[in-house]
Design a protein around this motif. Structure first.
Motif, short mmCIF file in Angstrom:
data_model
loop_
_atom_site.label_atom_id
_atom_site.label_comp_id
_atom_site.label_asym_id
_atom_site.label_seq_id
_atom_site.Cartn_x
_atom_site.Cartn_y
_atom_site.Cartn_z
N GLY A 171 31.81 28.45 32.95
CA GLY A 171 30.60 27.68 32.67
C GLY A 171 29.32 28.49 32.83
N GLU A 172 29.44 29.81 32.94
CA GLU A 172 28.29 30.69 33.07
C GLU A 172 28.56 31.99 32.34
OE1 GLU A 172 26.42 31.18 36.93
OE2 GLU A 172 27.73 29.63 37.74
N GLU A 173 27.47 32.73 32.05
CA GLU A 173 27.61 34.03 31.42
C GLU A 173 28.11 35.06 32.43
OE1 GLU A 173 24.07 35.25 29.52
OE2 GLU A 173 24.08 33.64 28.02
N LEU A 174 28.82 36.08 31.91
CA LEU A 174 29.38 37.12 32.76
C LEU A 174 28.83 38.48 32.34
CD1 LEU A 174 33.10 35.92 32.73
CD2 LEU A 174 31.54 35.80 34.67
N SER A 175 28.56 39.33 33.33
CA SER A 175 28.05 40.66 33.04
C SER A 175 28.97 41.69 33.69
CB SER A 175 26.63 40.83 33.61
OG SER A 175 25.75 39.91 33.01
N PRO A 176 29.48 42.66 32.92
CA PRO A 176 30.27 43.73 33.53
C PRO A 176 29.36 44.66 34.33
CG PRO A 176 29.95 44.15 31.19
CD PRO A 176 29.37 42.78 31.46
N CYS A 177 29.88 45.20 35.43
CA CYS A 177 29.05 46.08 36.26
C CYS A 177 29.93 46.85 37.23
CB CYS A 177 28.00 45.28 37.04
SG CYS A 177 28.70 44.20 38.30
N VAL A 178 29.30 47.84 37.89
CA VAL A 178 29.91 48.60 38.99
C VAL A 178 29.03 48.38 40.21
CG1 VAL A 178 30.61 50.86 39.84
CG2 VAL A 178 30.85 50.31 37.41
N GLY A 179 29.63 48.03 41.33
CA GLY A 179 28.84 47.73 42.52
C GLY A 179 29.46 48.29 43.78
N THR A 180 28.65 48.30 44.84
CA THR A 180 29.12 48.80 46.13
C THR A 180 28.43 48.02 47.24
OG1 THR A 180 29.27 50.74 47.57
CG2 THR A 180 27.34 50.58 46.15
N ASP A 181 29.08 47.96 48.40
CA ASP A 181 28.45 47.35 49.58
C ASP A 181 28.08 48.42 50.60
OD1 ASP A 181 30.89 48.14 50.54
OD2 ASP A 181 31.42 46.23 51.45
N TRP A 189 35.13 37.98 37.43
CA TRP A 189 36.19 37.84 36.41
C TRP A 189 36.93 39.15 36.28
CZ3 TRP A 189 35.85 39.58 30.90
CH2 TRP A 189 36.97 39.18 30.16
N GLU A 190 38.28 39.07 36.23
CA GLU A 190 39.13 40.23 36.04
C GLU A 190 40.09 39.94 34.89
OE1 GLU A 190 40.72 43.98 36.45
OE2 GLU A 190 38.90 43.12 37.35
N CYS A 191 40.18 40.90 33.95
CA CYS A 191 41.00 40.70 32.75
C CYS A 191 42.08 41.77 32.69
CB CYS A 191 40.12 40.75 31.50
SG CYS A 191 41.01 40.43 29.96
N LYS A 192 43.30 41.37 32.40
CA LYS A 192 44.43 42.29 32.27
C LYS A 192 45.20 41.98 30.99
CE LYS A 192 43.87 44.36 36.27
NZ LYS A 192 43.43 45.78 36.34
N THR A 193 46.01 42.95 30.56
CA THR A 193 46.89 42.75 29.41
C THR A 193 48.11 41.94 29.85
OG1 THR A 193 46.14 44.83 28.46
CG2 THR A 193 48.20 43.90 27.60
N LEU A 194 48.41 40.90 29.11
CA LEU A 194 49.55 40.04 29.46
C LEU A 194 50.86 40.81 29.35
CD1 LEU A 194 50.28 37.11 30.21
CD2 LEU A 194 50.51 36.64 27.77
N ASN A 195 51.69 40.73 30.41
CA ASN A 195 52.98 41.39 30.41
C ASN A 195 54.02 40.44 31.02
OD1 ASN A 195 52.61 41.49 33.23
ND2 ASN A 195 51.68 43.53 33.11
N ALA A 196 55.25 40.94 31.15
CA ALA A 196 56.35 40.08 31.61
C ALA A 196 56.11 39.56 33.03
CB ALA A 196 57.67 40.85 31.55
N SER A 197 55.60 40.42 33.93
CA SER A 197 55.40 39.97 35.31
C SER A 197 54.32 38.91 35.39
CB SER A 197 55.02 41.16 36.19
OG SER A 197 53.77 41.72 35.80
N LEU A 198 53.28 39.02 34.54
CA LEU A 198 52.22 38.01 34.55
C LEU A 198 52.68 36.71 33.90
CD1 LEU A 198 49.10 40.22 33.77
CD2 LEU A 198 49.77 39.20 35.94
N ARG A 199 53.53 36.81 32.88
CA ARG A 199 54.08 35.58 32.29
C ARG A 199 54.92 34.82 33.32
NH1 ARG A 199 54.56 38.97 27.60
NH2 ARG A 199 53.33 38.12 25.86
N THR A 214 28.97 36.57 37.63
CA THR A 214 27.89 35.66 37.30
C THR A 214 26.56 36.18 37.83
OG1 THR A 214 28.30 34.37 39.31
CG2 THR A 214 29.42 33.67 37.29
N PHE A 215 25.49 35.54 37.39
CA PHE A 215 24.14 35.99 37.76
C PHE A 215 23.93 35.90 39.28
CE2 PHE A 215 19.64 34.99 38.58
CZ PHE A 215 19.05 36.14 38.05
#
Length: 616
Positions: free
Chosen positions: A82-92, A110-120, A103-104
């Protein structure tokens, strides 16, 4: 610690340089030894030496496919969140993470991966189920847990998707991952141990060459007489003597110079040629006779000896090349670390920051020992020069601090940070801080003086007020004593006068009181505030007027009390006056205007009677 976004473009040299030393979330699975793609030992070697394997074309195709899936799946993830997402690199400040999207307000990632047998298997249905997050393979959960650790986000949407034949999104599955304290504890302790292992890492010695067993001539074949005779001429015995001499005395086993590596490479090629020559001799012999078993057995034995020796030499060559690469990289790293330590000794404290160096990158593409050595030495010289420039700047700034701030060292607890500034900037900063402190100190002293003056004034006023109050109390005490004496005297006189009057008028008062009591049947009020008489006041005469009030029951008891305010009367009190309700409205008693007028008349007469009684 605070989450800070780094301005790094993925794939840029700065991005690679950051990843080479940071505690990255994507490396957490390998660090924990749970990655299916890279062992902990391989990652330890890469981090200790800085040497990473080149990306193969097949790996690049996989990466490109993953980036395409991420691009197409982002709008779908934004719809779920329900919000826009921005890719980034961050550190603490301690850990680092790359985010496919956040999100802002940085509360959802958000994390995105390629669907494979273990994820199915972990996400069997195409629904966003919260329970799926805990069922994901742990190498995915470790990466997301460090992302949550770095950003402080409350949860992460995990998306697994595939591409169809047209290069568009095919299957898509989502689930929510929420932070796991146990996994977080594993990651934190795991990185601490990993850094210790990196610091203690030593390039391993070359693996020993494979021992080649002595060739054993096979037992003679079972004799079978054949009609005719075969005359075979060969030089295999002489060839065997030459081959064994070559293997035992001439084959290079520990190459060290470029000449050794070149010679060993030629010897390997010669062994390959010998294998081919032996195969060719076999074909030549077999083409002249149908059965040459003894020759074939000896040939096979020699062929195996030659092949095993060649393979062992090839492995030795590859291992030695890798060992020498690692040794040169580590030599450069140790030499540069020693140079930084010497600079810190010169400066008096460890003021030197982390100076970038890339020994592993400098040897990429180098094939000879001399070129490897030259590349490392060149990078070492470049890094030393850069470090010397920084140390010289720090030395100038330290001198400036000693000259300008010798009496104000307490203002510069951040010396290790500010000495990295340009000398002019540091001078401006030092003067500004000292001037600000001087202004604050002057203001503090003025405020202190004002406070002391006000305290003295308050003390003087308090003392004067105390004296005045004591005088006022003395005067009040004297006045009070006089007033008490006068009041006592007046009371004594009044009592004497009253007693004399009572005694003089006692017969008349007693006669009047007797007559008044006779006119009233009960003049004493009851304890009930709503009841004025024990019996109806029959001796009270009602007054009437020419206009008769309305007899309709329209007044509630609350209306009557509102008119009598601040006096009040209850239904029982009304009854004492002989006034009963004419009707009821639910729980309310209703009276008429005429009854209210009568009540007023009776109350007036009653009050007058009481007044007369009190006067008597």
């Amino acid at each position: 610690m605070t989450f800070m976004i780094l301005k790094l473009r993925q794939g840029s040299p700065e991005w690679h340089q950051h990843r080479a030393t940071a505690r990255n979330a994507s490396d957490a699975p390998a660090m924990l030894g749970i990655s299916p793609y890279k062992s902990r030992a391989d990652f330890l070697r890469e981090r200790a030496t800085g040497i990473t394997p080149d990306v193969t074309p097949e790996q690049q195709r996989i990466f490109d496919r993953g980036h395409r899936i991420e691009e197409l799946a982002r709008p779908l993830a934004e719809k779920v969140i329900g919000e826009e997402l921005s890719p980034c690199v961050g550190t603490d400040g301690t850990y680092s993470a790359s985010f496919d999207g956040i999100t802002f307000v940085e509360d959802v990632a958000w994390e995105c991966k390629t669907l494979n047998a273990s994820l199915r298997q972990a996400m069997p249905y195409e629904i966003c189920d919260d329970s799926y997050g805990a069922r994901l393979p742990e190498h995915y959960r470790a990466q997301m847990e460090q992302q949550a650790l770095v950003s402080g986000c409350e949860r992460i949407l995990f998306t697994a998707a595939s591409l169809d034949e047209d290069g568009q999104i095919g299957e898509v599955r989502h689930c929510w991952y929420t932070p796991d304290s146990a996994m977080r504890a594993r990651i934190i302790s795991g990185w601490e141990q990993f850094e210790k292992d990196v610091a203690a890492y030593v390039v391993p010695d070359a693996a020993p060459a494979k021992v080649v067993a002595e060739a054993v001539t096979a037992l003679p074949a079972v004799f079978a007489q054949v009609t005719g005779s075969i005359d075979l001429k060969d030089n295999l015995p002489e060839y065997e003597v030459a081959l064994r001499d070559f293997i035992e005395h001439r084959l290079i086993r520990q190459p060290e110079t470029d000449l050794d590596f070149a010679s060993l490479d030629l010897q390997i090629k010669a062994l390959k040629g010998a294998e081919a020559a032996l195969d060719a001799s076999e074909e030549q012999a077999l083409s002249q006779a149908a059965m040459l078993s003894a020759f074939k057995r000896q040939k096979d034995m020699l062929h195996k000896l030659t092949r095993d020796t060649r393979l062992a030499a090839e492995k030795l060559l590859a291992a030695e090349k890798e060992r020498i690469k690692l040794a040169h990289v580590q030599r450069g790293q140790k030499a540069f670390a020693a140079h930084i330590a010497n600079l810190n000794t010169r400066l008096g404290k460890p003021y030197m920051p982390q100076v970038p160096s890339d020994f592993a990158g400098s040897i990429k593409g180098k094939r000879t020992v001399d070129s490897l050595r030259d590349a490392v030495d060149t990078e070492l010289a470049r890094a030393k020069i850069a470090a010397n420039e920084i140390a010289d700047r720090i030395q100038i700034n330290l001198t400036t601090l000693r000259e300008l701030a010798s009496q104000h060292a307490f203002l510069f607890s951040d010396t290790a940070a500010i000495v990295l500034k340009a000398p002019d900037d540091l001078t401006t900063l030092v003067k500004a801080r000292i001037a600000e402190h001087a202004a604050q100190e002057a203001a503090r002293l003025e405020a202190e003086r004002e406070r002391i003056r006000q305290d003295e004034e308050r003390k003087a006023l308090a003392a004067a007020e105390k004296t005045a109050e004591a005088e006022r109390q003395r005067i009040r005490a004297e006045e009070q004593q006089r007033a008490q004496a006068e009041a006592a005297e007046r009371m004594k006189q009044a009592q004497e006068q009253a007693h004399a009057a009572i005694e003089a008028n006692r017969p008349a008062l007693e006669a009047a009181a007797t007559a008044f009591r006779a006119s009233l049947e009960f003049p004493v009020p009851t304890a009930d505030p709503g009841v004025c008489f024990r019996d109806p006041p029959e001796n009270i005469v009602e007054a009437t007027s020419g206009d008769e009030p309305d007899n309709e029951p329209t007044l509630k008891l609350g209306d009557i009390n509102a008119r009598l305010a601040p006096l009040s009367i209850s239904t029982a009190g009304m009854a004492q006056f002989g006034i009963e309700a004419l009707a009821r409205d639910k729980s309310a008693h209703l009276f008429s205007e005429a009854q209210f007028a009568r009540l007023l008349m009776l109350l007036t007469q009653h009050i007058q009677n009481i007044s007369q009684l009190e006067a008597a």
